[in-house]
Design an enzyme around this catalytic site. Structure first.
Site, PDB file in Angstrom:
ATOM      1  N   HIS A 296      21.572  -5.507 -23.941  1.00  0.00           N
ATOM      2  CA  HIS A 296      21.490  -5.068 -25.531  1.00  0.00           C
ATOM      3  C   HIS A 296      22.880  -5.070 -25.695  1.00  0.00           C
ATOM      4  O   HIS A 296      23.272  -5.908 -27.151  1.00  0.00           O
ATOM      5  CB  HIS A 296      21.230  -4.040 -25.461  1.00  0.00           C
ATOM      6  CG  HIS A 296      21.690  -2.872 -26.426  1.00  0.00           C
ATOM      7  ND1 HIS A 296      21.291  -3.574 -28.228  1.00  0.00           N
ATOM      8  CD2 HIS A 296      22.382  -2.330 -26.887  1.00  0.00           C
ATOM      9  CE1 HIS A 296      21.345  -2.988 -28.363  1.00  0.00           C
ATOM     10  NE2 HIS A 296      22.343  -1.727 -28.309  1.00  0.00           N
ATOM     11  N   HIS A 301      25.472  -7.578 -28.925  1.00  0.00           N
ATOM     12  CA  HIS A 301      26.841  -7.094 -30.010  1.00  0.00           C
ATOM     13  C   HIS A 301      28.047  -8.142 -29.602  1.00  0.00           C
ATOM     14  O   HIS A 301      28.524  -8.462 -30.261  1.00  0.00           O
ATOM     15  CB  HIS A 301      27.172  -5.427 -29.092  1.00  0.00           C
ATOM     16  CG  HIS A 301      26.672  -4.631 -30.005  1.00  0.00           C
ATOM     17  ND1 HIS A 301      27.012  -3.907 -30.896  1.00  0.00           N
ATOM     18  CD2 HIS A 301      25.611  -3.556 -29.103  1.00  0.00           C
ATOM     19  CE1 HIS A 301      26.019  -2.409 -30.946  1.00  0.00           C
ATOM     20  NE2 HIS A 301      25.336  -2.309 -29.965  1.00  0.00           N
ATOM     21  N   SER A 360      18.728  -7.820 -29.695  1.00  0.00           N
ATOM     22  CA  SER A 360      18.828  -8.350 -27.914  1.00  0.00           C
ATOM     23  C   SER A 360      16.779  -7.620 -27.921  1.00  0.00           C
ATOM     24  O   SER A 360      16.692  -7.474 -26.699  1.00  0.00           O
ATOM     25  CB  SER A 360      19.225  -6.500 -27.896  1.00  0.00           C
ATOM     26  OG  SER A 360      19.096  -5.590 -27.765  1.00  0.00           O
TER      27      SER A 360
HETATM   28  N1  HBI Z   1      26.706   4.539 -26.041  1.00  0.00           N
HETATM   29  N2  HBI Z   1      27.159   2.784 -24.090  1.00  0.00           N
HETATM   30  C1  HBI Z   1      26.847   3.705 -25.267  1.00  0.00           C
HETATM   31  N3  HBI Z   1      25.905   1.643 -26.119  1.00  0.00           N
HETATM   32  C2  HBI Z   1      26.172   2.377 -27.003  1.00  0.00           C
HETATM   33  O1  HBI Z   1      26.006   1.107 -27.975  1.00  0.00           O
HETATM   34  C3  HBI Z   1      25.647   3.320 -28.002  1.00  0.00           C
HETATM   35  C4  HBI Z   1      26.686   4.648 -27.370  1.00  0.00           C
HETATM   36  N4  HBI Z   1      26.104   5.804 -27.614  1.00  0.00           N
HETATM   37  C5  HBI Z   1      25.578   5.960 -29.252  1.00  0.00           C
HETATM   38  C6  HBI Z   1      25.556   4.679 -29.409  1.00  0.00           C
HETATM   39  N5  HBI Z   1      25.690   3.540 -29.705  1.00  0.00           N
HETATM   40  C7  HBI Z   1      25.051   4.908 -31.121  1.00  0.00           C
HETATM   41  O2  HBI Z   1      23.334   4.702 -31.794  1.00  0.00           O
HETATM   42  C8  HBI Z   1      25.627   6.109 -31.993  1.00  0.00           C
HETATM   43  O3  HBI Z   1      25.389   7.102 -31.668  1.00  0.00           O
HETATM   44  C9  HBI Z   1      27.219   5.767 -32.871  1.00  0.00           C
HETATM   45  N1  NLE Z   2      15.855  -1.418 -28.506  1.00  0.00           N
HETATM   46  C1  NLE Z   2      16.876  -2.063 -27.985  1.00  0.00           C
HETATM   47  C2  NLE Z   2      16.888  -3.011 -26.669  1.00  0.00           C
HETATM   48  O1  NLE Z   2      15.630  -3.320 -26.334  1.00  0.00           O
HETATM   49  O2  NLE Z   2      17.499  -4.293 -26.287  1.00  0.00           O
HETATM   50  C3  NLE Z   2      18.133  -1.651 -27.165  1.00  0.00           C
HETATM   51  C4  NLE Z   2      18.471  -0.172 -28.224  1.00  0.00           C
HETATM   52  C5  NLE Z   2      19.685   0.770 -27.919  1.00  0.00           C
HETATM   53  C6  NLE Z   2      20.388   1.253 -29.538  1.00  0.00           C
HETATM   54 FE    FE Z   3      23.774  -0.479 -29.105  1.00  0.00          FE
END
Ligand code: HBI
Ligand code: NLE
Ligand code: FE
Length: 438
Positions: A296, A301, A360
């Site tokens: 993911h 990202h 992802s």
């Molecule tokens: N933590 N490691 C990690 N990766 C993320 O993408 C992530 C997270 N914590 C919270 C979050 N994403 C978001 O969905 C929001 O709550 C900010």
């Molecule tokens: N649903 C996403 C995936 O399967 O790649 C991950 C999401 C994380 C917030």
């Molecule tokens: Fe994310």
């Protein structure tokens, strides 16, 4: 008998402390902790939680306490007056700062796990000057995990019955916990199975990206392939991707052990640092998992964090989160959710995906651009309060006109937040400067 006491929180309204008969002395002790915020000594604090779905939330609570370095000193459960519910009294030994984070965490996670925090006779959670990281090295303290969907705790997790997978997850989480600011990003030698999982997702995506992803994503995805950082037969190492981002937008990566609290996760974005997990989803669910994993982070990202406009937008959400109240963090993370994670955008007369959770997860990517979901225009004030769930495909997506437009709208909305100071990031010193606004 039924013990009732005034809550130590600001509203002064009466709160029910369950049936455990906490004494007035225990409550007084609690208040004195609240008045000495710098006190790092270990204290005993009591919490009463109501579990709405039998005992199922109990393991998650215990794991969460452990994550925040608390030690359970006493635990008592009894059926509450309502059927199927239990009240749990937990006494923990921990320092005040961790306790405050633990309570925040339990409150945040409560909607999902079927639990309600009835009483915290320990500290006032509203702190006047909430701590937040001022230097990139302070992110060493921003690694608190949300205990939500884990192979060790959830029977529905595909890794639950897979001992080997769970051991692997534990090992990779420990690598992240040991990481400190300034350390080189550790490489993980991925197994054959992990590389195979990556390959399935990657090869599917190569076919879908030209049609479904926004052009900024597509451009950087291709760049990553040309530079041989993204290739089908092995999971890329974080250090290579971090170097790629660094030269494009100044973003860098640091390893994270799992799903972090929204506050910790967002705060790192203020420093143009992305906390990235390093473990790989289970081979049995390549195309969708509710947890963030390295697939993911990397496929979702990384391409957009290499886009200057998008990187700026991400950092601004992070800056807005520093010192924000719990309610504001909730709104910011909802905006993050419907943009960075699950956002769609206009491209001429087409609609394309830019959200990482879509790019992802092949299954959800097709769903989001099909006709079994709803599309609404991105508007921060309404998007920020839209409830969402994080276990399955979204029923609603928000469509931005462009990143620039989303950023403009976001800036106007952030200006209505109540924070009594402004923050500015100084990239030369990796410091956030705080400016009192008059
Ligand atoms: N933590 N490691 C990690 N990766 C993320 O993408 C992530 C997270 N914590 C919270 C979050 N994403 C978001 O969905 C929001 O709550 C900010
Ligand atoms: N649903 C996403 C995936 O399967 O790649 C991950 C999401 C994380 C917030
Ligand atoms: Fe994310």
């Amino acid at each position: 008998g039924e013990a009732k006491a005034e809550a130590s929180s600001s509203d002064g309204e009466e709160k029910e402390y369950g049936d455990f008969g906490l004494t007035e002395e225990e409550i007084v002790l609690a208040r004195s902790i609240a008045e000495n915020p710098d006190d790092q000594s270990i204290q005993t604090a009591a919490m009463v939680l109501r579990l709405r779905e039998g005992m199922t939330a109990l393991p998650r609570i215990l794991k969460t306490i452990e994550n925040f370095k608390g030690q359970v000193a006493h635990i008592e459960t009894r059926p509450s007056k309502k059927d199927g519910q239990f009240d749990v009294l937990v006494k923990v030994n921990m320092n005040r700062q961790n306790l405050s984070s633990l309570i925040r965490n339990l409150r945040q996670g409560s909607s999902l796990g079927g639990l309600t925090l009835l009483a915290e006779n320990n500290i006032a959670v509203t702190v006047k000057d909430p701590w937040f990281p001022r230097h990139a090295s302070d992110l060493d303290n921003c690694n608190h995990l949300m205990t939500k969907y884990e192979p060790d705790l959830d029977m529905s997790h595909p890794g639950f019955a897979d001992k080997e997978y769970r051991a692997r997850r534990k090992f990779i989480a420990e690598v992240a916990f040991a990481y400190r600011y300034g350390d080189p990003i550790p490489n993980i030698p991925y197994t054959e199975t992990e590389n195979e999982t990556w390959k399935r997702v990657f090869n599917t995506l190569v076919d879908l990206v030209p049609k479904y992803a926004c052009k900024e994503y597509y451009t950087n995805f291709e760049k990553l392939r040309e530079e041989k950082i993204f290739k089908s037969d092995c999971v890329p190492q974080l250090v290579e991707v971090s170097n790629f981002l660094k030269k494009n937008t100044g973003f860098t990566l640091r390893p994270a052990a799992g799903l972090l609290t929204a506050r910790d996760f967002l705060s790192s974005l203020a420093f143009r640092i992305f906390q990235s997990t390093q473990y790989i989803r289970h081979i049995n669910s390549p195309y969708h998992t509710p947890e963030p994993d390295a697939i993911h982070e990397l496929l979702g990202h990384m391409p957009l964090l290499a886009d200057p406009s998008f990187a700026q937008f991400s950092q601004e959400i992070g800056l807005a989160s520093l010192g924000a109240s719990d309610e504001e963090i909730e709104k910011l993370s909802t905006i993050y959710w419907f943009t960075v994670e699950f956002g769609l955008c206009k491209e001429g007369s087409d609609t394309k995906a830019y959200g990482a959770g879509l790019l992802s997860a092949y299954g959800e990517l097709l769903h989001s651009l099909g006709d079994t979901c709803e599309h609404r225009p991105f508007e921060p004030s309404t998007t920020a309060v839209q409830p969402y769930q994080d276990q399955d495909y979204q029923p609603i997506y928000y469509v931005a006109n462009s990143f620039e437009d989303a950023k403009e709208k976001f800036r106007r909305w952030v200006a209505t937040m109540s924070r009594p100071f402004e923050v500015r990031f100084n990239p030369h010193t990796e410091t956030v400067e705080v400016l009192d606004s008059v």
